[in-house]
Write a protein that holds these residues in place. Structure first.
Motif, PDB file in Angstrom:
ATOM      1  N   UNK A  20      55.499  61.569  26.310  1.00  0.00           N
ATOM      2  CA  UNK A  20      55.120  62.810  27.518  1.00  0.00           C
ATOM      3  C   UNK A  20      56.375  63.169  28.094  1.00  0.00           C
ATOM      4  N   UNK A  21      57.249  62.382  28.478  1.00  0.00           N
ATOM      5  CA  UNK A  21      58.606  62.721  29.481  1.00  0.00           C
ATOM      6  C   UNK A  21      59.871  63.228  28.513  1.00  0.00           C
ATOM      7  N   UNK A  22      59.586  62.900  26.995  1.00  0.00           N
ATOM      8  CA  UNK A  22      60.365  63.725  26.218  1.00  0.00           C
ATOM      9  C   UNK A  22      61.826  62.804  26.115  1.00  0.00           C
ATOM     10  N   UNK A  23      61.951  61.568  26.651  1.00  0.00           N
ATOM     11  CA  UNK A  23      62.913  60.764  26.762  1.00  0.00           C
ATOM     12  C   UNK A  23      63.522  60.093  25.490  1.00  0.00           C
ATOM     13  N   UNK A  24      64.425  59.779  25.292  1.00  0.00           N
ATOM     14  CA  UNK A  24      65.419  59.090  24.394  1.00  0.00           C
ATOM     15  C   UNK A  24      65.289  57.629  24.396  1.00  0.00           C
ATOM     16  N   UNK A  25      64.728  56.914  23.766  1.00  0.00           N
ATOM     17  CA  UNK A  25      64.569  55.475  23.959  1.00  0.00           C
ATOM     18  C   UNK A  25      64.573  54.780  22.502  1.00  0.00           C
ATOM     19  N   UNK A  26      64.885  53.288  22.488  1.00  0.00           N
ATOM     20  CA  UNK A  26      64.751  52.573  21.300  1.00  0.00           C
ATOM     21  C   UNK A  26      63.584  51.537  21.455  1.00  0.00           C
ATOM     22  N   UNK A  27      62.944  51.303  20.402  1.00  0.00           N
ATOM     23  CA  UNK A  27      61.821  50.448  20.315  1.00  0.00           C
ATOM     24  C   UNK A  27      62.391  49.200  19.771  1.00  0.00           C
ATOM     25  N   UNK A  28      62.132  47.916  20.534  1.00  0.00           N
ATOM     26  CA  UNK A  28      62.481  46.790  19.951  1.00  0.00           C
ATOM     27  C   UNK A  28      61.078  46.143  19.929  1.00  0.00           C
ATOM     28  N   UNK A  29      60.805  45.979  18.538  1.00  0.00           N
ATOM     29  CA  UNK A  29      59.624  45.299  18.037  1.00  0.00           C
ATOM     30  C   UNK A  29      59.230  43.950  18.556  1.00  0.00           C
ATOM     31  N   UNK A  30      58.387  43.361  19.105  1.00  0.00           N
ATOM     32  CA  UNK A  30      58.296  41.990  19.467  1.00  0.00           C
ATOM     33  C   UNK A  30      56.943  41.604  18.983  1.00  0.00           C
ATOM     34  N   UNK A  31      57.098  40.685  18.029  1.00  0.00           N
ATOM     35  CA  UNK A  31      55.921  39.956  17.386  1.00  0.00           C
ATOM     36  C   UNK A  31      55.324  38.943  18.123  1.00  0.00           C
ATOM     37  N   UNK A  32      54.452  39.489  19.100  1.00  0.00           N
ATOM     38  CA  UNK A  32      53.731  38.470  20.077  1.00  0.00           C
ATOM     39  C   UNK A  32      52.832  37.422  19.557  1.00  0.00           C
TER      40      UNK A  32
END
Length: 249
Positions: A20-32
């Motif tokens: 919604x904020x249109x921000x650039x980000x990385x997703x670091x997937x965590x297999x909890x």
């Protein structure tokens, strides 16, 4: 900016807020499910409670989804969607509905998600007594929502805010359930239905769902790690043995 996340409604809410904020980000997937959020490195460096999501923005490390989205809404107020009402009274109403989400709505919705989605994925037996009790109690809560949404388009007034944002992820999972009566909790109420359908069409939500659904399906198949291409429409398996992967937004 990085978002450490896995398969929970709170993770979807954090991603929804970032989009919604249109921000650039990385997703670091965590297999909890596999215990990655309980490792010494995760507990020491990210969240001592061993939960996701966790947002890293520069030197800031922030956990709890509502704290993350509130930070995004305030720190990046002039970017993307304004998720905070300008009027103090409307902002107070927004905060009230976020508390209602935490204390009245989410406990029953999360029980349904745990019993009907998470447990089957883990190979555990569903407690159908708990499911029936949660459906009954959630129905009573949603009657109040139906009345509220007959007065305004969104929970805090006539604009989409954080209060609405945090309700859509659990509703999204509820609408995927085949258990009798769960979808009807939403679709039997016209004001709630209209509210949900409007939110589901938001461009930020469509981006959130594409990523979240791919992760969900791959987790069910145990085909990890994976990465998304830039378009978020094609998926590529990565031939690595690590169980954590970084995905570019």
């Amino acid at each position: 900016m990085k978002l450490h996340c896995g398969l929970t409604t709170e993770n979807l809410a954090a991603k929804f807020g970032l989009h919604e904020k249109g921000l650039d980000f990385e997703i670091v997937f965590v297999d909890w499910v596999a215990g990655e959020s309980k490792t010494k490195a995760f507990l020491t460096n990210l969240n001592p409670f061993g939960q996701v999501p966790v947002l890293e923005d520069g030197h800031l490390k922030l956990f709890e989804s509502k704290a993350i989205t509130r930070y995004l809404a305030e720190q990046y107020r002039d970017v993307g969607t304004d998720l905070l009402p300008n009027d103090p009274k409307e902002r107070a109403i927004m905060s009230m509905w976020m508390e209602i989400n935490t204390n009245q709505f989410h406990p029953f919705a999360s029980t349904l998600i745990r019993e009907l989605i998470i447990k089957p994925y883990q190979g555990l037996a569903t407690d159908f007594t708990s499911v029936q009790e949660s459906k009954m109690k959630l129905s009573e809560v949603l009657n109040i929502y139906e009345a509220r949404l007959g007065e305004s388009s969104y929970l805090a007034g006539e604009t989409f805010t954080l209060a609405d944002l945090h309700h859509l992820p659990p509703i999204h999972y509820m609408l995927r359930m085949e258990e009798e009566g769960v979808k009807n909790l939403i679709y039997s109420r016209p004001n709630i239905t209209a509210w949900v359908e409007k939110m589901k069409l938001r461009p930020a939500w469509l981006k959130t769902v594409v990523k979240g659904d791919h992760i969900f399906e791959l987790m069910k198949q145990r085909r990890l790690p994976i990465q998304f291409d830039a378009s978020c429409h094609e998926l590529t398996s990565v031939a690595e043995t690590t169980t954590m992967v970084t995905m570019n937004n």
